[in-house]
Motif scaffolding. Structure first.
Motif, PDB file in Angstrom:
ATOM      1  N   TYR A 258     -15.158  36.823   7.514  1.00 49.66           N
ATOM      2  CA  TYR A 258     -15.675  35.636   7.557  1.00 49.66           C
ATOM      3  C   TYR A 258     -17.167  35.701   6.990  1.00 49.66           C
ATOM      4  O   TYR A 258     -18.214  36.353   7.597  1.00 49.66           O
ATOM      5  CB  TYR A 258     -15.850  34.745   8.899  1.00 49.66           C
ATOM      6  CG  TYR A 258     -14.406  35.021   9.559  1.00 49.66           C
ATOM      7  CD1 TYR A 258     -13.562  33.698   9.209  1.00 49.66           C
ATOM      8  CD2 TYR A 258     -14.013  35.711  10.203  1.00 49.66           C
ATOM      9  CE1 TYR A 258     -12.309  33.640   9.609  1.00 49.66           C
ATOM     10  CE2 TYR A 258     -12.595  35.675  11.012  1.00 49.66           C
ATOM     11  CZ  TYR A 258     -11.805  34.653  10.838  1.00 49.66           C
ATOM     12  OH  TYR A 258     -10.691  34.577  11.419  1.00 49.66           O
TER      13      TYR A 258
ATOM     14  N   ASN B  73      -8.736  40.302  23.265  1.00 47.14           N
ATOM     15  CA  ASN B  73      -9.280  39.151  22.350  1.00 47.14           C
ATOM     16  C   ASN B  73     -10.191  39.555  21.638  1.00 47.14           C
ATOM     17  O   ASN B  73     -11.046  40.539  21.797  1.00 47.14           O
ATOM     18  CB  ASN B  73     -10.115  38.255  23.864  1.00 47.14           C
ATOM     19  CG  ASN B  73      -8.960  37.602  24.592  1.00 47.14           C
ATOM     20  OD1 ASN B  73      -9.168  37.816  25.655  1.00 47.14           O
ATOM     21  ND2 ASN B  73      -8.425  36.926  24.026  1.00 47.14           N
ATOM     22  N   GLY B  74     -10.417  38.892  20.407  1.00 50.50           N
ATOM     23  CA  GLY B  74     -11.425  39.152  19.334  1.00 50.50           C
ATOM     24  C   GLY B  74     -10.995  40.310  18.614  1.00 50.50           C
ATOM     25  O   GLY B  74     -11.850  41.075  17.672  1.00 50.50           O
ATOM     26  N   ALA B  75      -9.859  41.109  18.736  1.00 51.88           N
ATOM     27  CA  ALA B  75      -9.444  42.340  17.895  1.00 51.88           C
ATOM     28  C   ALA B  75      -9.290  41.894  16.482  1.00 51.88           C
ATOM     29  O   ALA B  75      -9.449  42.867  15.567  1.00 51.88           O
ATOM     30  CB  ALA B  75      -8.223  42.902  18.816  1.00 51.88           C
ATOM     31  N   GLY B  76      -8.743  40.686  16.158  1.00 48.40           N
ATOM     32  CA  GLY B  76      -8.838  40.533  14.725  1.00 48.40           C
ATOM     33  C   GLY B  76      -7.418  39.963  14.391  1.00 48.40           C
ATOM     34  O   GLY B  76      -6.847  40.048  13.407  1.00 48.40           O
ATOM     35  N   LYS B  77      -6.148  39.618  15.443  1.00 46.57           N
ATOM     36  CA  LYS B  77      -4.962  39.210  15.229  1.00 46.57           C
ATOM     37  C   LYS B  77      -4.830  37.950  14.574  1.00 46.57           C
ATOM     38  O   LYS B  77      -4.266  37.974  13.450  1.00 46.57           O
ATOM     39  CB  LYS B  77      -4.304  39.077  16.665  1.00 46.57           C
ATOM     40  CG  LYS B  77      -4.395  40.422  17.482  1.00 46.57           C
ATOM     41  CD  LYS B  77      -3.702  40.201  18.718  1.00 46.57           C
ATOM     42  CE  LYS B  77      -4.390  39.052  19.816  1.00 46.57           C
ATOM     43  NZ  LYS B  77      -5.607  39.312  20.247  1.00 46.57           N
ATOM     44  N   THR B  78      -5.564  37.023  14.885  1.00 48.05           N
ATOM     45  CA  THR B  78      -5.501  35.655  14.174  1.00 48.05           C
ATOM     46  C   THR B  78      -6.004  35.866  12.698  1.00 48.05           C
ATOM     47  O   THR B  78      -5.452  35.297  11.894  1.00 48.05           O
ATOM     48  CB  THR B  78      -6.443  34.864  14.973  1.00 48.05           C
ATOM     49  OG1 THR B  78      -5.596  34.663  16.437  1.00 48.05           O
ATOM     50  CG2 THR B  78      -6.366  33.415  14.372  1.00 48.05           C
ATOM     51  N   THR B  79      -7.143  36.596  12.687  1.00 50.03           N
ATOM     52  CA  THR B  79      -7.598  36.817  11.322  1.00 50.03           C
ATOM     53  C   THR B  79      -6.710  37.663  10.461  1.00 50.03           C
ATOM     54  O   THR B  79      -6.554  37.081   9.124  1.00 50.03           O
ATOM     55  CB  THR B  79      -8.954  37.773  11.325  1.00 50.03           C
ATOM     56  OG1 THR B  79     -10.031  37.205  12.383  1.00 50.03           O
ATOM     57  CG2 THR B  79      -9.669  37.948  10.136  1.00 50.03           C
TER      58      THR B  79
ATOM     59  N   GLU C 245      -2.954  29.338  15.382  1.00 48.37           N
ATOM     60  CA  GLU C 245      -3.697  29.442  16.689  1.00 48.37           C
ATOM     61  C   GLU C 245      -4.113  27.929  16.943  1.00 48.37           C
ATOM     62  O   GLU C 245      -4.774  27.543  16.018  1.00 48.37           O
ATOM     63  CB  GLU C 245      -4.620  30.475  16.679  1.00 48.37           C
ATOM     64  CG  GLU C 245      -5.672  30.564  17.905  1.00 48.37           C
ATOM     65  CD  GLU C 245      -6.391  31.675  18.196  1.00 48.37           C
ATOM     66  OE1 GLU C 245      -6.096  32.686  18.487  1.00 48.37           O
ATOM     67  OE2 GLU C 245      -7.572  31.544  17.401  1.00 48.37           O
TER      68      GLU C 245
ATOM     69  N   GLU D 289       0.262  33.159  18.858  1.00 47.44           N
ATOM     70  CA  GLU D 289       0.325  32.800  20.436  1.00 47.44           C
ATOM     71  C   GLU D 289       0.899  31.625  20.719  1.00 47.44           C
ATOM     72  O   GLU D 289       0.411  30.896  21.261  1.00 47.44           O
ATOM     73  CB  GLU D 289      -1.383  32.692  21.145  1.00 47.44           C
ATOM     74  CG  GLU D 289      -2.005  34.087  20.597  1.00 47.44           C
ATOM     75  CD  GLU D 289      -3.086  34.423  21.601  1.00 47.44           C
ATOM     76  OE1 GLU D 289      -3.003  33.954  22.713  1.00 47.44           O
ATOM     77  OE2 GLU D 289      -3.959  35.065  21.465  1.00 47.44           O
TER      78      GLU D 289
HETATM   79  N1  LIG Z   1     -14.242  31.379  11.850  1.00 48.30           N
HETATM   80  C1  LIG Z   1     -14.943  32.479  12.059  1.00 48.30           C
HETATM   81  N2  LIG Z   1     -16.240  32.779  11.628  1.00 48.30           N
HETATM   82  C2  LIG Z   1     -16.923  33.983  11.972  1.00 48.30           C
HETATM   83  N3  LIG Z   1     -16.401  34.912  12.624  1.00 48.30           N
HETATM   84  C3  LIG Z   1     -15.127  34.650  13.126  1.00 48.30           C
HETATM   85  C4  LIG Z   1     -14.409  33.623  12.899  1.00 48.30           C
HETATM   86  N4  LIG Z   1     -13.115  33.546  13.485  1.00 48.30           N
HETATM   87  C5  LIG Z   1     -13.062  34.672  14.245  1.00 48.30           C
HETATM   88  N5  LIG Z   1     -14.169  35.393  14.029  1.00 48.30           N
HETATM   89  C6  LIG Z   1     -14.552  36.862  14.582  1.00 48.30           C
HETATM   90  O1  LIG Z   1     -13.489  37.565  14.286  1.00 48.30           O
HETATM   91  C7  LIG Z   1     -13.046  38.405  14.935  1.00 48.30           C
HETATM   92  C8  LIG Z   1     -11.645  38.495  15.231  1.00 48.30           C
HETATM   93  O2  LIG Z   1     -11.292  37.268  15.686  1.00 48.30           O
HETATM   94  P1  LIG Z   1      -9.618  36.616  15.994  1.00 48.30           P
HETATM   95  O3  LIG Z   1      -9.728  35.275  16.122  1.00 48.30           O
HETATM   96  O4  LIG Z   1      -9.012  37.387  14.605  1.00 48.30           O
HETATM   97  O5  LIG Z   1      -9.398  37.651  17.258  1.00 48.30           O
HETATM   98  P2  LIG Z   1      -7.918  37.463  17.867  1.00 48.30           P
HETATM   99  O6  LIG Z   1      -7.448  38.724  17.924  1.00 48.30           O
HETATM  100  O7  LIG Z   1      -6.933  36.442  17.377  1.00 48.30           O
HETATM  101  O8  LIG Z   1      -8.505  36.971  19.519  1.00 48.30           O
HETATM  102  P3  LIG Z   1      -7.878  36.072  20.517  1.00 48.30           P
HETATM  103  O9  LIG Z   1      -6.808  36.903  21.104  1.00 48.30           O
HETATM  104  O10 LIG Z   1      -8.877  35.703  21.365  1.00 48.30           O
HETATM  105  O11 LIG Z   1      -7.241  34.988  19.810  1.00 48.30           O
HETATM  106  C9  LIG Z   1     -13.948  38.028  16.289  1.00 48.30           C
HETATM  107  O12 LIG Z   1     -15.228  38.866  16.652  1.00 48.30           O
HETATM  108  C10 LIG Z   1     -14.339  36.747  16.133  1.00 48.30           C
HETATM  109  O13 LIG Z   1     -15.525  36.385  16.451  1.00 48.30           O
END
Ligand SMILES: Nc1ncnc2c1ncn2[C@@H]1O[C@H](COP(=O)(O)OP(=O)(O)OP(=O)(O)O)[C@@H](O)[C@H]1O
Ligand SMILES: [Mg+2]
Lengths: 240, 299
Positions: free
Chosen positions: A11, A36-42, A83, A164
């Protein structure tokens, strides 16, 4: 099939994903787990074009879609149940489902029988049938989750991304969602599933990837990962 | 009493004009959270294009009524193109560089350019727009109603109804609503949301152009006709709520009627004051507009 090669994304200036490679063969269910925060959603966002990848390739049936706009990626057959559900709150359940079929209804994908698919979704999620005229914003969280899944399926996708689908649901509903995923798998729908319930996800999946801090920390056939001591300790709870 | 009814009638037609222009503000705000501050100039140009077309058709020995009807499609097409230009050249460029207020400057600047074009093409003097219907008032229950005033009300309602039907019934209309709800999710449905936003600007200018040709026959037409209307309609959009479909009609009527009441009972010079006071009151007590909240869920 979906083939992610050395994906780099983030981002703005913050880099989240480092050289991620994931392969989802046709007709298979692959799961991506991690804390949480691993980067899956990203990862899913980069695949469906919600954010622009900074590097790497994303091949959908052999064609590189990295960098395309999300509407173009959808038109090529990628459906994404995002998500946080993101249903269209001021539209009815039926309208939400029809919008899932938007490329089919506007001649950008083969039309097929949209009405029959609508009925199929109502068979798959009977609760949605009861509430077909209700505004999506007034559905319960669980119902919205089902709607988001059904809406993605209305595309008749080549690949389905699920972020999820069990989030925030009561245990009985979580079971229902996994039962549905099993049914979709039996229909040979190609799926990439992100899940917090790692054990349940590995139970239904063919193959799994483990993500940590934007990197892949492990991968393997789902039944192997399920019994891997390190994975068990980190994501499945040691006892189970 | 008769006086009062008479004032009500003239307030209603002006109010509906405000309503249509404000409706145009809503259209773009819904999809993009931005507005065309050159909406008044879109009205001006619509009226002037209508003026030239109607006169041309009359020159082709068509009756004024049919000339007016046949000119409408051209005025609408012009509005669509003009609105698209505003979005593509102004708003999109400003949002692309992530400039917070850039779109405000861009739409104001384009408005000034459009006004200059109008002055150069049509001159600075007010023009008399041929009235499609008789200018002799009808007497209904002792109240004089100009036929054009009836057309204004019908035309304005038809426009809003048509857009509402489009949004509810067609898949493209649903795509517009989806974009207003959640732009990211709309993109995931395969909807080209940039195009939806351009379209809403096009439709917004079309409403302004329609307002222009509706009001032109009962007022003077010219390069300066739109500025005050655009501003007052902005007040109406705030009063009625930028996200409530019905609010702009009620807001428009409130402003139109208070204006003509003040004009009659106090002084025409103070005609603009109550509307602006109302605007200030709404902004301080109900910033979402009088109907903002309740209507969000219903649209
Ligand atoms: N819109 C955004 N802007 C900046 N940073 C972001 C944004 N969305 C996510 N991040 C950061 O990217 C990293 C990965 O986030 P992500 O949402 O991909 O995690 P995740 O694996 O899906 O977690 P969760 O299980 O909590 O959904 C995190 O450190 C988060 O803070
Ligand atoms: Mg996530």
């Amino acid at each position: 099939m979906l083939e992610i090669k050395n994906l780099v994304a983030g981002y703005g200036k913050v880099r989240v994903l480092n050289e991620i490679s994931i392969s989802v063969p046709a007709g298979q269910l692959v799961t991506l787990i991690g804390s949480n925060g691993a980067g899956k959603t990203t990862t899913l966002r980069a695949v469906s074009g919600m954010i622009k990848p900074e590097g790497g390739e994303i091949l959908l049936n052999g064609r590189n879609i990295a960098g395309l706009a999300s509407h173009d990626i959808t038109r090529l057959g990628m459906a994404h149940s995002p998500e946080g559900r993101k249903v269209f709150s001021t539209l009815s359940v039926t309208d939400n489902l029809l919008l899932g079929a938007y490329p089919r209804l506007t001649k950008m994908r083969p039309k097929g029988d949209v009405d029959a698919d609508l009925e199929r979704m109502f068979d798959l999620f009977p609760r949605l049938r009861e509430r077909r005229e209700q505004l999506a914003g007034t559905l319960s969280g669980g119902e919205q989750q089902m709607l988001a899944m059904a809406r993605a399926l209305m595309l008749q996708p080549e690949v389905l991304l699920l972020d999820e689908p069990s989030m925030g649901l009561a245990p009985r509903l979580v079971e229902e969602v996994f039962a549905t995923i099993k049914r979709l798998k039996a229909e040979k729908i190609t799926m990439l599933l992100v899940e917090q319930f790692a054990a349940a996800a590995l139970e239904v999946a063919d193959y799994g990837y483990v993500m940590e801090n934007g990197r892949l920390a492990g991968q393997g056939p789902a039944d192997k990962l399920k019994n891997d001591p390190a994975v068990r300790a980190a994501y499945l709870g040691t006892g189970s | 009493m008769q006086n009062f009814l008479q004032i009500l009638v003239s307030g209603i037609s002006v109010g509906m004009i405000y309503g249509v222009i404000a409706f145009g503000y809503q259209l773009t705000f819904a999809t993009s959270k931005t507005l065309n501050f050159g909406q008044g100039e879109a009205l001006t140009l619509g009226a002037l294009v209508g003026f030239t077309t109607v006169n041309f058709l009359i020159g082709m020995s068509l009756g004024t009524f049919w000339a007016y009807i046949l000119a409408l499609p051209l005025v609408f097409a012009f509005g669509l193109v003009q609105g698209s230009i505003v979005e593509l050249l102004g708003v999109r460029q400003a949002t692309k560089i992530k400039s917070e207020a850039g779109w405000i400057m861009a739409t104001i600047a384009l408005g000034i350019i459009f006004k200059n074009i109008a002055e150069n093409v049509w001159g600075k003097d007010p023009l008399k727009f041929p009235s499609p219907v008789s200018e002799a008032p009808l007497t209904i229950g002792g109240v004089n109603v100009r036929p054009m005033e009836i057309i204004i009300v019908v035309g304005a309602l038809a426009m809003m109804l048509a857009v509402e039907l489009f949004n509810r019934r067609s898949i493209y209309g649903k795509a517009v609503v989806a974009t207003s709800n959640d732009r990211d999710a709309a993109g995931l449905m395969g909807i080209n949301t940039s195009r939806v936003i351009t379209f809403s600007y096009a439709l917004s200018s079309l409403s302004a152009a329609l307002a222009g040709v509706l009001i032109a026959p009962i007022t003077l037409t010219g390069a300066n006709m739109g500025a005050a209307l655009g501003l007052k309609a902005f007040a109406v959009a705030i009063i009625g709520g930028l996200s409530s479909g019905l609010g702009v009609v009620v807001g428009g009527l409130i402003l139109g009627i208070t204006e003509s009441l003040t004009g009659f009972y106090f002084d025409t010079g103070y005609k603009d004051v109550p509307g602006l006071i109302l605007l200030l009151l709404v902004l301080s007590f109900k910033p979402a507009g009088l109907f903002g909240k309740a209507a969000i869920k219903k649209v």
